[in-house]
Design a protein around this motif. Sequence first.
Motif, PDB file in Angstrom:
ATOM      1  N   MET A   1       0.836  -1.198   0.000  1.00 12.60           N
ATOM      2  CA  MET A   1       0.000   0.000   0.000  1.00 12.60           C
ATOM      3  C   MET A   1       0.871   1.248   0.000  1.00 12.60           C
ATOM      4  N   ALA A   2       0.321   2.326  -0.569  1.00 15.97           N
ATOM      5  CA  ALA A   2       1.068   3.587  -0.614  1.00 15.97           C
ATOM      6  C   ALA A   2       1.279   4.117   0.798  1.00 15.97           C
ATOM      7  N   THR A   3       2.422   4.736   0.994  1.00 17.52           N
ATOM      8  CA  THR A   3       2.806   5.261   2.300  1.00 17.52           C
ATOM      9  C   THR A   3       3.107   6.748   2.176  1.00 17.52           C
ATOM     10  N   THR A   4       2.797   7.500   3.219  1.00 19.31           N
ATOM     11  CA  THR A   4       3.177   8.908   3.284  1.00 19.31           C
ATOM     12  C   THR A   4       4.388   9.038   4.196  1.00 19.31           C
ATOM     13  N   HIS A   5       5.465   9.579   3.653  1.00 24.50           N
ATOM     14  CA  HIS A   5       6.709   9.763   4.405  1.00 24.50           C
ATOM     15  C   HIS A   5       6.840  11.238   4.779  1.00 24.50           C
ATOM     16  N   LYS A   6       6.987  11.510   6.073  1.00 23.98           N
ATOM     17  CA  LYS A   6       7.065  12.895   6.541  1.00 23.98           C
ATOM     18  C   LYS A   6       8.462  13.215   7.059  1.00 23.98           C
ATOM     19  N   THR A   7       8.897  14.435   6.799  1.00 23.53           N
ATOM     20  CA  THR A   7      10.229  14.862   7.221  1.00 23.53           C
ATOM     21  C   THR A   7      10.286  16.374   7.375  1.00 23.53           C
ATOM     22  N   ARG A   8      11.227  16.837   8.138  1.00 24.52           N
ATOM     23  CA  ARG A   8      11.429  18.285   8.242  1.00 24.52           C
ATOM     24  C   ARG A   8      12.150  18.829   7.018  1.00 24.52           C
ATOM     25  N   MET A   9      12.899  17.969   6.312  1.00 28.96           N
ATOM     26  CA  MET A   9      13.600  18.407   5.111  1.00 28.96           C
ATOM     27  C   MET A   9      13.494  17.335   4.032  1.00 28.96           C
ATOM     28  N   LEU A  10      12.744  17.642   2.995  1.00 23.44           N
ATOM     29  CA  LEU A  10      12.612  16.749   1.849  1.00 23.44           C
ATOM     30  C   LEU A  10      13.576  17.203   0.763  1.00 23.44           C
ATOM     31  N   ILE A  11      14.390  16.279   0.264  1.00 25.15           N
ATOM     32  CA  ILE A  11      15.387  16.595  -0.759  1.00 25.15           C
ATOM     33  C   ILE A  11      15.088  15.768  -2.000  1.00 25.15           C
ATOM     34  N   ILE A  12      14.946  16.436  -3.125  1.00 29.56           N
ATOM     35  CA  ILE A  12      14.728  15.742  -4.399  1.00 29.56           C
ATOM     36  C   ILE A  12      16.013  15.833  -5.206  1.00 29.56           C
ATOM     37  N   GLY A  13      16.657  14.686  -5.411  1.00 23.71           N
ATOM     38  CA  GLY A  13      17.923  14.655  -6.134  1.00 23.71           C
ATOM     39  C   GLY A  13      19.043  14.165  -5.244  1.00 23.71           C
ATOM     40  N   SER A  14      19.933  13.335  -5.819  1.00 26.27           N
ATOM     41  CA  SER A  14      20.956  12.692  -4.989  1.00 26.27           C
ATOM     42  C   SER A  14      22.360  12.823  -5.563  1.00 26.27           C
ATOM     43  N   GLY A  15      22.632  13.949  -6.223  1.00 25.92           N
ATOM     44  CA  GLY A  15      23.992  14.249  -6.643  1.00 25.92           C
ATOM     45  C   GLY A  15      24.744  14.941  -5.516  1.00 25.92           C
ATOM     46  N   PRO A  16      25.874  15.571  -5.811  1.00 26.19           N
ATOM     47  CA  PRO A  16      26.660  16.247  -4.770  1.00 26.19           C
ATOM     48  C   PRO A  16      25.860  17.297  -4.008  1.00 26.19           C
ATOM     49  N   ALA A  17      24.962  18.021  -4.701  1.00 27.07           N
ATOM     50  CA  ALA A  17      24.166  19.047  -4.029  1.00 27.07           C
ATOM     51  C   ALA A  17      23.185  18.423  -3.044  1.00 27.07           C
ATOM     52  N   GLY A  18      22.412  17.445  -3.511  1.00 31.00           N
ATOM     53  CA  GLY A  18      21.411  16.825  -2.652  1.00 31.00           C
ATOM     54  C   GLY A  18      22.013  16.105  -1.468  1.00 31.00           C
ATOM     55  N   LEU A  19      23.101  15.376  -1.694  1.00 31.33           N
ATOM     56  CA  LEU A  19      23.713  14.626  -0.596  1.00 31.33           C
ATOM     57  C   LEU A  19      24.427  15.537   0.394  1.00 31.33           C
ATOM     58  N   SER A  20      25.003  16.631  -0.084  1.00 31.81           N
ATOM     59  CA  SER A  20      25.612  17.596   0.852  1.00 31.81           C
ATOM     60  C   SER A  20      24.540  18.240   1.711  1.00 31.81           C
ATOM     61  N   ALA A  21      23.409  18.585   1.094  1.00 28.98           N
ATOM     62  CA  ALA A  21      22.293  19.117   1.870  1.00 28.98           C
ATOM     63  C   ALA A  21      21.827  18.108   2.909  1.00 28.98           C
ATOM     64  N   ALA A  22      21.803  16.840   2.509  1.00 26.88           N
ATOM     65  CA  ALA A  22      21.374  15.785   3.424  1.00 26.88           C
ATOM     66  C   ALA A  22      22.323  15.651   4.615  1.00 26.88           C
ATOM     67  N   ILE A  23      23.615  15.710   4.355  1.00 25.22           N
ATOM     68  CA  ILE A  23      24.607  15.578   5.429  1.00 25.22           C
ATOM     69  C   ILE A  23      24.442  16.705   6.442  1.00 25.22           C
ATOM     70  N   TYR A  24      24.335  17.926   5.944  1.00 26.12           N
ATOM     71  CA  TYR A  24      24.176  19.067   6.857  1.00 26.12           C
ATOM     72  C   TYR A  24      22.817  19.039   7.537  1.00 26.12           C
ATOM     73  N   GLY A  25      21.780  18.659   6.799  1.00 24.77           N
ATOM     74  CA  GLY A  25      20.451  18.599   7.392  1.00 24.77           C
ATOM     75  C   GLY A  25      20.347  17.540   8.473  1.00 24.77           C
ATOM     76  N   ALA A  26      20.943  16.382   8.230  1.00 25.25           N
ATOM     77  CA  ALA A  26      20.904  15.307   9.224  1.00 25.25           C
ATOM     78  C   ALA A  26      21.649  15.703  10.492  1.00 25.25           C
ATOM     79  N   ARG A  27      22.788  16.355  10.319  1.00 24.57           N
ATOM     80  CA  ARG A  27      23.572  16.761  11.499  1.00 24.57           C
ATOM     81  C   ARG A  27      22.873  17.859  12.300  1.00 24.57           C
ATOM     82  N   ALA A  28      21.913  18.545  11.646  1.00 21.47           N
ATOM     83  CA  ALA A  28      21.141  19.576  12.346  1.00 21.47           C
ATOM     84  C   ALA A  28      19.841  19.005  12.919  1.00 21.47           C
ATOM     85  N   GLY A  29      19.674  17.689  12.848  1.00 21.02           N
ATOM     86  CA  GLY A  29      18.498  17.051  13.418  1.00 21.02           C
ATOM     87  C   GLY A  29      17.250  17.163  12.568  1.00 21.02           C
ATOM     88  N   MET A  30      17.416  17.407  11.263  1.00 24.81           N
ATOM     89  CA  MET A  30      16.260  17.592  10.381  1.00 24.81           C
ATOM     90  C   MET A  30      15.688  16.271   9.866  1.00 24.81           C
TER      91      MET A  30
END
Length: 323
Positions: A1-30
Amino acid sequence: MATTHKTRMLIIGSGPAGLSAAIYGARAGMEPIVVQGLQPGGQLTITTDVENYPGFREVIQGPWLMQEMQAQAEHVGTRMMWDTITSVDLSGEKFTAQGDSGDVYEGDTLVIATGAQARWLGVPGEQELSGKGVSACATCDGFFYRGKKVVVIGGGNTAVEEALYLTNHSEDVTLIHRRDSLRAEKILQDRLFAHPKINVVWNKRVDSFLGGGEGGGLRALKLIDTVTGEESEIETEGAFVAIGHAPATELFKGQLAMDDTGYLLVEPGTPKTDVPGVFACGDVMDHVYRQAITAAGTGCMAALDAERFLAEKEFAEAAKVEA
């Protein structure tokens, strides 16, 4: 079944920009979620030798670098989702994205890191010889052609800038254009025509890229005269296709401000779009530099600004409740 995933920071894209945003966002508790898209890891996954990313003495491989970035993002708390976004809604208080899987992703903030794809000619030999003499980025790969004969294909600003850049490495640079005049800005044309290392070939289109060179790499280009139809060959060890890039912004048309070529517009010096809480980073908003290191830098900026945006919003809401 379809699921709704909730987050404080949603990132679309997984190149250097998206993953760098993810690293900083995760370390900030997002607790960020990265939706990886059709090309997980972005353009670097189809790039072999990388010599200009800081921190590595020896040449590294693009796919390996992106694997390491993803592993680091996951290590600090990022959730990676194997899905492709088919639509987004930026009109509500929460930003929502519909996945091809049927799942829905909901973010208090949204970071867009969907990148841009180089436009290719689509002729025989082009993809087969990619990384073996054929490239779409002189800044990335020009260093590997030191002292070799190279050609640039195109007639706009990008092509002229690539040709001028390549003179730092090559004494023999040829610009090939299918018309008898360039579209580039006049000041760039003046620099091009005045440069002793650059030769321009007019009214020629590339019919195919020919292999058989050193190590099975590029040997020559087959050309067709656009006026007479005459066939010819030009020998070269490196060919740079410079006919522009296409930013992956179709999802955001009508919802975010863009320029005439589809790049997302941001507040100068920031990743802030015209919708508060939505940030753009990497090649999707950068049509000038288009490097892994600049993409990573703007990814960092997007995460920091997203964290500040939420902190200010939550502080204002708390103050309102207290009042």
